[in-house]
Design a protein around this motif. Structure first.
Motif, short mmCIF file in Angstrom:
data_model
loop_
_atom_site.label_atom_id
_atom_site.label_comp_id
_atom_site.label_asym_id
_atom_site.label_seq_id
_atom_site.Cartn_x
_atom_site.Cartn_y
_atom_site.Cartn_z
N ASN A 12 0.82 -1.20 0.00
CA ASN A 12 0.00 0.00 0.00
C ASN A 12 0.86 1.26 0.00
OD1 ASN A 12 -1.26 2.18 2.03
ND2 ASN A 12 -2.80 1.28 0.72
N ARG A 18 0.23 10.17 1.67
CA ARG A 18 -0.36 11.11 2.60
C ARG A 18 0.70 11.90 3.36
NH1 ARG A 18 -5.40 12.41 4.71
NH2 ARG A 18 -4.92 14.26 5.93
N TRP A 124 9.03 -0.61 17.43
CA TRP A 124 9.72 0.68 17.57
C TRP A 124 11.09 0.42 18.17
CZ3 TRP A 124 7.66 5.18 15.78
CH2 TRP A 124 6.29 5.20 15.50
N GLU A 188 7.03 6.50 7.02
CA GLU A 188 5.60 6.81 6.88
C GLU A 188 4.77 6.21 8.01
OE1 GLU A 188 7.20 4.47 5.39
OE2 GLU A 188 5.90 2.81 4.76
N LYS A 189 5.37 5.27 8.78
CA LYS A 189 4.68 4.67 9.92
C LYS A 189 5.35 5.09 11.22
CE LYS A 189 1.37 2.59 8.03
NZ LYS A 189 -0.01 2.88 8.47
N SER A 190 6.31 6.02 11.14
CA SER A 190 7.06 6.42 12.32
C SER A 190 6.62 7.79 12.84
CB SER A 190 8.56 6.43 12.03
OG SER A 190 9.02 5.12 11.74
N SER A 191 5.35 8.09 12.61
CA SER A 191 4.73 9.26 13.20
C SER A 191 5.56 10.53 12.93
CB SER A 191 4.52 9.00 14.69
OG SER A 191 3.62 9.92 15.23
N LYS A 192 5.72 11.36 13.95
CA LYS A 192 6.31 12.69 13.72
C LYS A 192 7.79 12.63 13.36
CE LYS A 192 2.77 14.93 16.42
NZ LYS A 192 2.36 15.47 17.70
N ARG A 195 7.92 11.90 9.76
CA ARG A 195 7.57 13.08 8.95
C ARG A 195 8.78 14.01 8.80
NH1 ARG A 195 1.77 13.42 8.29
NH2 ARG A 195 1.45 11.20 8.04
N ASN B 40 -3.63 10.12 16.20
CA ASN B 40 -2.51 10.39 15.30
C ASN B 40 -1.76 11.65 15.74
OD1 ASN B 40 -1.18 9.51 12.79
ND2 ASN B 40 -1.74 11.55 12.10
N ALA B 41 -2.52 12.70 16.05
CA ALA B 41 -1.90 13.95 16.50
C ALA B 41 -1.18 13.73 17.83
CB ALA B 41 -2.95 15.04 16.63
N ASP B 43 0.37 11.15 18.63
CA ASP B 43 1.61 10.40 18.40
C ASP B 43 1.63 9.07 19.17
OD1 ASP B 43 4.12 9.86 17.47
OD2 ASP B 43 5.16 11.35 18.69
N VAL B 44 0.52 8.33 19.13
CA VAL B 44 0.48 7.04 19.84
C VAL B 44 1.36 6.02 19.12
CG1 VAL B 44 -1.82 7.44 20.78
CG2 VAL B 44 -1.58 6.19 18.62
N ALA B 70 -6.72 4.45 7.31
CA ALA B 70 -5.28 4.20 7.28
C ALA B 70 -4.52 5.42 6.79
CB ALA B 70 -4.96 2.99 6.40
N GLU B 71 -5.12 6.17 5.89
CA GLU B 71 -4.44 7.36 5.38
C GLU B 71 -4.21 8.39 6.48
OE1 GLU B 71 -5.76 9.37 1.98
OE2 GLU B 71 -5.40 7.68 0.63
N GLU B 72 -5.06 8.35 7.50
CA GLU B 72 -4.94 9.33 8.60
C GLU B 72 -4.01 8.84 9.70
OE1 GLU B 72 -6.15 12.27 8.60
OE2 GLU B 72 -7.32 12.01 6.75
N CYS B 73 -3.45 7.67 9.50
CA CYS B 73 -2.77 7.00 10.60
C CYS B 73 -1.28 6.89 10.27
CB CYS B 73 -3.40 5.61 10.72
SG CYS B 73 -2.94 4.72 12.15
N SER B 74 -0.45 7.75 10.86
CA SER B 74 0.97 7.70 10.52
C SER B 74 1.75 6.83 11.50
CB SER B 74 1.56 9.11 10.44
OG SER B 74 1.41 9.77 11.67
N MET B 75 1.07 5.82 12.01
CA MET B 75 1.73 4.80 12.83
C MET B 75 1.07 3.46 12.48
SD MET B 75 -0.54 6.80 14.57
CE MET B 75 0.54 7.90 15.43
N PRO B 76 1.62 2.36 12.98
CA PRO B 76 1.04 1.07 12.60
C PRO B 76 -0.43 0.93 13.00
CG PRO B 76 3.19 0.77 13.58
CD PRO B 76 2.84 2.21 13.77
N LEU B 77 -1.20 0.34 12.10
CA LEU B 77 -2.64 0.16 12.32
C LEU B 77 -2.98 -1.32 12.21
CD1 LEU B 77 -5.56 1.35 12.51
CD2 LEU B 77 -5.53 1.45 10.01
N GLY B 96 -4.18 -0.53 3.52
CA GLY B 96 -3.32 0.26 4.39
C GLY B 96 -3.20 -0.25 5.81
N ASP B 98 -1.55 -2.42 8.63
CA ASP B 98 -0.22 -3.02 8.75
C ASP B 98 -0.30 -4.43 9.29
OD1 ASP B 98 1.65 -0.66 8.20
OD2 ASP B 98 0.10 0.13 9.50
#
Lengths: 204, 260
Positions: A12, A18, A124, A188-192, A195, B40-41, B43-44, B70-77, B96, B98
């Protein structure tokens, strides 16, 4: 800033796309090699096995197009996970296979590198930088990134290593050779933190 | 060193998020997308999103919704609910997710674990086990959102799913779920001692100390919680600070040293 995310059918791409869009980049999900002619940056993502990944890249004509863009036109590229591994000269996952050869080195299984812990290495983990390269600007050493892999990049020369991670042994977490970058973890999966790394790549 | 994770669980029913007590008396607690955006904001470490109606009503997993989440989720889902074949797993991973988590269908077709693990790898397969203690104090597994007894003993079943290739176990105490009276440490400890794969403790967290206990006393590799985050002032970041304070390795919240 136009970024091409190469779509060669290995997983994906939504979260990669995003992440770059949030950073203000224009993204193209590149489905044909010609898409690489009109972009400023290239991202080679990927989840899966080396042999299958290279077979897909070859079958769809990506190998000469990437060579042309990255080597001849010097377009910066970021390989993520399998995408990083395919930058190497060769890999052994699913049989010995030639890689893109952009960074001299090979891909070996973690247990061959002395890792006795459970595979895959998932979760992590702290990434250490011997020295801050462009890609880790504004990111402190020992920041956590998200990993999912069983194989690792072993470069021919240590000069390409930009970061390492410890999981039963020292593993290369990031590499760079001039404008060619790779990270074993998933920004892309490592949050901030992820980014920030992607932002650094955009700023390079 | 790998980090102990704190995972918010989002239970999804129809069009909204819910939380119940002992898998019952569900309360509406909002809608999915805003909740994902908030976590997401914040940072979980990871999120678990479970459609609790899907297996009861035989609903196909909803790939389109998962794609937008998933697009809104910048960590593993991790996504679960109603998954019973390989095609659905592929659809969700391509949307999307994981990891996928399966529960009810594994009792009917245990070989599904082998099949998924060999196609997509153990790392993407979380076996979810819901457990209730019977009158004799024995821990028994329940399927279909806690409504169907399987007569499987939890330790035996945990070993079987691990042997077949599950990458993690999400272990939920139905009795403690939603009570906020603490995890069932005895249950977690029994399962952690019988398998080598990571166990995610779930069901009953009401204070940060409960999470510390699940990790330090019972051996959990991760703690999942819902009510504590929905109904109290406590947060995943607060939980991690509490874990860190007693020496549990947790992922540090990223603070850029400039930029972003």
């Amino acid at each position: 800033m136009k970024v091409a995310i190469i779509n060669y059918g290995m997983g994906n791409l939504g979260s990669v796309r995003r992440a770059f869009e949030d950073l203000g980049a224009e993204t193209i999900i590149a489905s044909t090699p010609d898409d690489l002619l009109k972009v400023d940056k290239i991202v080679l993502p990927g989840v899966g096995a080396f042999t299958q990944g290279m077979a897909r890249l070859s079958a769809e004509g990506w190998v000469p197009a990437l060579h042309n863009a990255v080597i001849n036109r010097k377009t910066p590229i970021l390989g993520i996970c399998l995408g990083m591994q395919m930058l190497a000269t060769q890999g052994y996952e699913g049989g010995q296979t030639e890689g893109l050869g952009f960074i001299p080195g090979e891909i070996q299984k973690l247990d061959n590198l002395g890792c006795k812990l459970r595979l895959p290495h998932v979760g992590w983990n702290e990434v250490y930088y011997p020295s801050v390269g462009e890609i880790f600007a504004c990111i402190n050493s020992a920041t956590d990134f998200y990993f999912v892999h069983s194989y690792a990049f072993v470069p021919d020369s240590e000069e390409y290593i930009r970061a390492i991670v410890n999981y039963g042994t020292e593993i290369v977490a990031a590499i760079q050779k001039s404008h060619i970058f790779g990270c074993q973890f998933h920004p892309e999966k490592s949050s901030k933190a992820g980014r920030q790394l992607l932002k650094n790549f955009l700023n390079y | 060193m790998l980090k102990v994770r704190v995972i918010p669980t989002l239970l999804w029913k129809g069009f909204g998020l819910v939380k119940g007590v002992a898998f019952n008396s569900w309360r509406q607690v909002g809608t999915v997308l805003p909740a994902i955006k908030i976590y997401n904001a914040r940072d979980v470490d990871e999120m678990i999103l479970m459609d609790i109606e899907a297996s009861l009503l035989s609903i196909e997993p909803d790939g389109d919704s998962i794609e937008s989440f998933a697009e809104e989720c910048s960590m593993p889902l991790t996504v679960g609910g109603g998954i019973n074949n390989l095609e659905q797993v592929q659809k969700l991973l391509y949307a999307g997710a994981d990891k996928v988590t399966l529960n009810s269908s594994l009792y009917e077709t245990p070989t599904l674990i082998n099949v998924i693990a060999s196609h997509f790898g153990s790392q993407c397969l979380v076996a979810s086990i819901d457990v209730r203690q019977n009158g004799l104090g024995k821990y028994q597994c329940y399927s279909h959102a806690g409504s169907v007894p399987t007569h499987k003993c939890v330790v035996q079943w945990a070993k079987e799913v691990a042997d077949r290739g599950a990458g993690e176990i999400l272990l939920t105490s139905i009795d403690n779920d939603g009570t906020m009276q603490g995890y069932d440490l005895d249950l977690i400890s029994q399962v952690c001692q019988s398998v080598d794969i990571p166990v995610i403790a779930s069901g009953g967290a009401g204070k940060y100390q409960d999470m510390v206990d699940a990790v330090q006393q019972a051996g959990a590799s991760a703690v999942a919680a819902a009510s504590i985050f929905h109904f109290t002032e406590m947060t995943p970041a607060g939980a991690k600070a509490a874990l860190h304070k007693v020496g549990v390795p947790v992922r540090k919240i990223f603070a850029s040293n400039r930029g972003l």
